[in-house]
Design a protein around this motif. Structure first.
Motif, PDB file in Angstrom:
ATOM      1  N   ILE A 179       0.878  -1.141   0.017  1.00 19.52           N
ATOM      2  CA  ILE A 179      -0.017   0.092   0.079  1.00 19.52           C
ATOM      3  C   ILE A 179       1.087   1.383   0.141  1.00 19.52           C
ATOM      4  O   ILE A 179       1.767   1.508   0.650  1.00 19.52           O
ATOM      5  CB  ILE A 179      -0.830   0.073   1.039  1.00 19.52           C
ATOM      6  N   GLU A 180       0.643   2.024  -1.066  1.00 19.70           N
ATOM      7  CA  GLU A 180       1.264   3.465  -1.093  1.00 19.70           C
ATOM      8  C   GLU A 180       0.250   4.681  -1.077  1.00 19.70           C
ATOM      9  O   GLU A 180       0.032   5.091  -2.031  1.00 19.70           O
ATOM     10  CB  GLU A 180       2.113   3.464  -2.101  1.00 19.70           C
ATOM     11  N   CYS A 181      -0.485   4.670   0.058  1.00 20.06           N
ATOM     12  CA  CYS A 181      -1.583   5.635   0.201  1.00 20.06           C
ATOM     13  C   CYS A 181      -1.109   7.028   0.637  1.00 20.06           C
ATOM     14  O   CYS A 181      -0.143   7.015   1.713  1.00 20.06           O
ATOM     15  CB  CYS A 181      -2.460   5.251   1.184  1.00 20.06           C
ATOM     16  N   PRO A 182      -0.822   8.078  -0.362  1.00 14.80           N
ATOM     17  CA  PRO A 182      -0.134   9.143  -0.035  1.00 14.80           C
ATOM     18  C   PRO A 182      -0.783  10.329   0.758  1.00 14.80           C
ATOM     19  O   PRO A 182      -0.164  11.058   1.407  1.00 14.80           O
ATOM     20  CB  PRO A 182      -0.157   9.670  -1.575  1.00 14.80           C
ATOM     21  N   GLU A 183      -2.259  10.185   0.896  1.00 16.03           N
ATOM     22  CA  GLU A 183      -2.874  11.334   1.887  1.00 16.03           C
ATOM     23  C   GLU A 183      -3.455  10.974   3.009  1.00 16.03           C
ATOM     24  O   GLU A 183      -4.224   9.957   3.016  1.00 16.03           O
ATOM     25  CB  GLU A 183      -3.541  12.196   0.778  1.00 16.03           C
ATOM     26  N   LYS A 184      -3.546  11.802   3.931  1.00 19.58           N
ATOM     27  CA  LYS A 184      -4.396  11.706   4.995  1.00 19.58           C
ATOM     28  C   LYS A 184      -5.540  12.088   4.852  1.00 19.58           C
ATOM     29  O   LYS A 184      -6.092  13.027   4.817  1.00 19.58           O
ATOM     30  CB  LYS A 184      -4.103  12.339   6.270  1.00 19.58           C
ATOM     31  N   ILE A 185      -6.557  11.053   4.530  1.00 17.95           N
ATOM     32  CA  ILE A 185      -8.043  11.422   4.101  1.00 17.95           C
ATOM     33  C   ILE A 185      -8.898  10.353   4.677  1.00 17.95           C
ATOM     34  O   ILE A 185      -8.606   9.377   5.056  1.00 17.95           O
ATOM     35  CB  ILE A 185      -8.554  11.260   2.485  1.00 17.95           C
ATOM     36  N   PRO A 186     -10.172  10.815   5.134  1.00 16.08           N
ATOM     37  CA  PRO A 186     -10.980   9.658   5.769  1.00 16.08           C
ATOM     38  C   PRO A 186     -11.541   8.793   4.601  1.00 16.08           C
ATOM     39  O   PRO A 186     -12.360   9.023   3.916  1.00 16.08           O
ATOM     40  CB  PRO A 186     -12.174  10.631   6.091  1.00 16.08           C
ATOM     41  N   CYS A 187     -10.830   7.483   4.944  1.00 16.00           N
ATOM     42  CA  CYS A 187     -11.180   6.642   3.564  1.00 16.00           C
ATOM     43  C   CYS A 187     -10.823   5.308   4.223  1.00 16.00           C
ATOM     44  O   CYS A 187      -9.798   4.992   4.820  1.00 16.00           O
ATOM     45  CB  CYS A 187     -10.228   6.909   2.501  1.00 16.00           C
ATOM     46  N   ILE A 226      -5.183  -5.191   6.614  1.00 20.20           N
ATOM     47  CA  ILE A 226      -5.102  -4.062   6.404  1.00 20.20           C
ATOM     48  C   ILE A 226      -5.594  -3.127   7.805  1.00 20.20           C
ATOM     49  O   ILE A 226      -6.652  -3.205   8.097  1.00 20.20           O
ATOM     50  CB  ILE A 226      -5.507  -3.217   5.293  1.00 20.20           C
ATOM     51  N   ILE A 227      -4.668  -2.389   8.118  1.00 17.75           N
ATOM     52  CA  ILE A 227      -4.860  -1.480   9.604  1.00 17.75           C
ATOM     53  C   ILE A 227      -5.143   0.085   9.559  1.00 17.75           C
ATOM     54  O   ILE A 227      -3.874   0.516   8.798  1.00 17.75           O
ATOM     55  CB  ILE A 227      -3.672  -1.954  10.642  1.00 17.75           C
ATOM     56  N   GLU A 279      -5.797   8.420   9.263  1.00 14.31           N
ATOM     57  CA  GLU A 279      -4.288   8.156   9.072  1.00 14.31           C
ATOM     58  C   GLU A 279      -4.347   7.126   7.969  1.00 14.31           C
ATOM     59  O   GLU A 279      -5.086   6.547   7.570  1.00 14.31           O
ATOM     60  CB  GLU A 279      -3.956   7.289  10.442  1.00 14.31           C
ATOM     61  N   THR A 280      -3.191   6.961   7.517  1.00  6.79           N
ATOM     62  CA  THR A 280      -3.097   6.373   6.172  1.00  6.79           C
ATOM     63  C   THR A 280      -2.780   4.522   6.819  1.00  6.79           C
ATOM     64  O   THR A 280      -2.208   4.440   7.860  1.00  6.79           O
ATOM     65  CB  THR A 280      -1.697   6.535   5.235  1.00  6.79           C
ATOM     66  N   PRO A 281      -3.072   3.821   5.770  1.00 11.15           N
ATOM     67  CA  PRO A 281      -3.387   2.282   6.007  1.00 11.15           C
ATOM     68  C   PRO A 281      -1.980   1.785   6.223  1.00 11.15           C
ATOM     69  O   PRO A 281      -1.219   2.070   5.384  1.00 11.15           O
ATOM     70  CB  PRO A 281      -4.136   1.565   5.220  1.00 11.15           C
ATOM     71  N   LYS A 282      -1.649   0.559   6.811  1.00 11.08           N
ATOM     72  CA  LYS A 282      -0.551  -0.124   6.925  1.00 11.08           C
ATOM     73  C   LYS A 282      -0.821  -1.665   6.564  1.00 11.08           C
ATOM     74  O   LYS A 282      -2.146  -2.031   6.950  1.00 11.08           O
ATOM     75  CB  LYS A 282       0.147  -0.066   8.145  1.00 11.08           C
ATOM     76  N   ILE A 283      -0.157  -2.556   6.211  1.00  9.19           N
ATOM     77  CA  ILE A 283      -0.157  -3.932   6.139  1.00  9.19           C
ATOM     78  C   ILE A 283       0.363  -4.712   7.307  1.00  9.19           C
ATOM     79  O   ILE A 283       1.616  -4.534   7.166  1.00  9.19           O
ATOM     80  CB  ILE A 283       0.059  -4.381   4.872  1.00  9.19           C
ATOM     81  N   ASP A 284      -0.349  -5.670   7.539  1.00 13.72           N
ATOM     82  CA  ASP A 284       0.403  -6.605   8.700  1.00 13.72           C
ATOM     83  C   ASP A 284       0.757  -7.569   7.699  1.00 13.72           C
ATOM     84  O   ASP A 284      -0.126  -8.481   7.343  1.00 13.72           O
ATOM     85  CB  ASP A 284      -0.660  -7.195   9.397  1.00 13.72           C
ATOM     86  N   TYR A 285       2.067  -7.757   7.346  1.00 14.97           N
ATOM     87  CA  TYR A 285       2.669  -8.746   6.523  1.00 14.97           C
ATOM     88  C   TYR A 285       2.414 -10.000   6.894  1.00 14.97           C
ATOM     89  O   TYR A 285       2.440 -11.062   6.045  1.00 14.97           O
ATOM     90  CB  TYR A 285       4.002  -8.184   5.903  1.00 14.97           C
ATOM     91  N   LYS A 286       2.436 -10.162   8.213  1.00 16.04           N
ATOM     92  CA  LYS A 286       2.138 -11.829   8.796  1.00 16.04           C
ATOM     93  C   LYS A 286       0.822 -12.268   8.326  1.00 16.04           C
ATOM     94  O   LYS A 286       0.550 -13.275   8.304  1.00 16.04           O
ATOM     95  CB  LYS A 286       2.278 -11.869  10.140  1.00 16.04           C
ATOM     96  N   LYS A 287      -0.247 -11.373   8.119  1.00 17.36           N
ATOM     97  CA  LYS A 287      -1.362 -11.669   7.799  1.00 17.36           C
ATOM     98  C   LYS A 287      -1.901 -11.776   6.400  1.00 17.36           C
ATOM     99  O   LYS A 287      -2.658 -12.443   6.042  1.00 17.36           O
ATOM    100  CB  LYS A 287      -2.606 -10.832   8.469  1.00 17.36           C
ATOM    101  N   CYS A 288      -1.160 -10.910   5.603  1.00 19.60           N
ATOM    102  CA  CYS A 288      -1.433 -10.835   4.098  1.00 19.60           C
ATOM    103  C   CYS A 288      -1.257 -11.958   3.127  1.00 19.60           C
ATOM    104  O   CYS A 288      -0.061 -12.641   3.591  1.00 19.60           O
ATOM    105  CB  CYS A 288      -0.717  -9.490   3.220  1.00 19.60           C
TER     106      CYS A 288
END
Ligand code: SF4
Ligand code: SF4
Length: 151
Positions: A19-27, A39-40, A47-56
């Motif tokens: 994920i390369e989400c660039p902007e802080k938007i409500p989404c 995805i958290i 806040e921008t999302p992050k991936i928990d690579y242990k779960k993906c």
């Protein structure tokens, strides 16, 4: 933009989302799309999302659900020298399997030629397709768009 860094070990394990989400938007459609809760978005919706690579698990259901086309997939060890990238694509006409196109970075700069491996239509609201492209391994983290200019 701060990237959600992925380890080489996880990359080599198999397909995974980036994920390369660039902007802080409500989404948050990405969060809802993930069946593995990988995805958290911490603290607040902006806040921008992050991936928990242990779960993906690399299912890539999240890719077409992102209205910002900010989610990509990578199968790092597709061949000895190439990675397979999964790129969201809204334009028409679609590329076709076997097309040799330009791979561009996120600023539109030409990086390297890529080969289209597969085009998958999705039933998503924005008519987003997922284009699978073969890229040199060293560019897996750089190429994020394709140019239909074959040249
Ligand atoms: S690829 Fe699948 S498991 Fe991984 S973050 Fe996307 S939806 Fe979740
Ligand atoms: S759906 Fe896309 S734009 Fe929205 S928060 Fe998730 S990654 Fe960012």
């Amino acid at each position: 933009m701060k990237k959600n860094k992925i380890s080489k070990k996880r990359l080599e394990k198999g397909p995974v989302a980036i994920i390369e989400c660039p902007e802080k938007i409500p989404c948050n459609p990405c969060v809802k799309a993930c069946p593995k809760e990988a995805i958290i978005i911490e603290d607040s919706l902006i806040e921008t999302p992050k991936i928990d690579y242990k779960k993906c698990v690399g299912c890539f259901l999240c890719i077409p659900k992102c209205p910002g086309l900010a989610i990509f997939g990578v199968y790092y060890n597709y061949t000895k020298n190439e990675s397979l990238l999964f790129i969201p694509y809204e334009f028409l006409p679609r590329p076709k399997k076997g097309d040799i196109l330009w791979g561009l970075d996120c600023n539109g700069k030409k990086i390297s030629k890529v080969i289209v491996e597969k085009v998958t239509e999705t039933p998503n609201f924005n008519h987003c397709a997922i284009i699978q492209i073969r890229v040199k391994k060293k560019y897996f983290d750089k190429i994020r768009m394709i140019s239909y200019e074959k040249k």
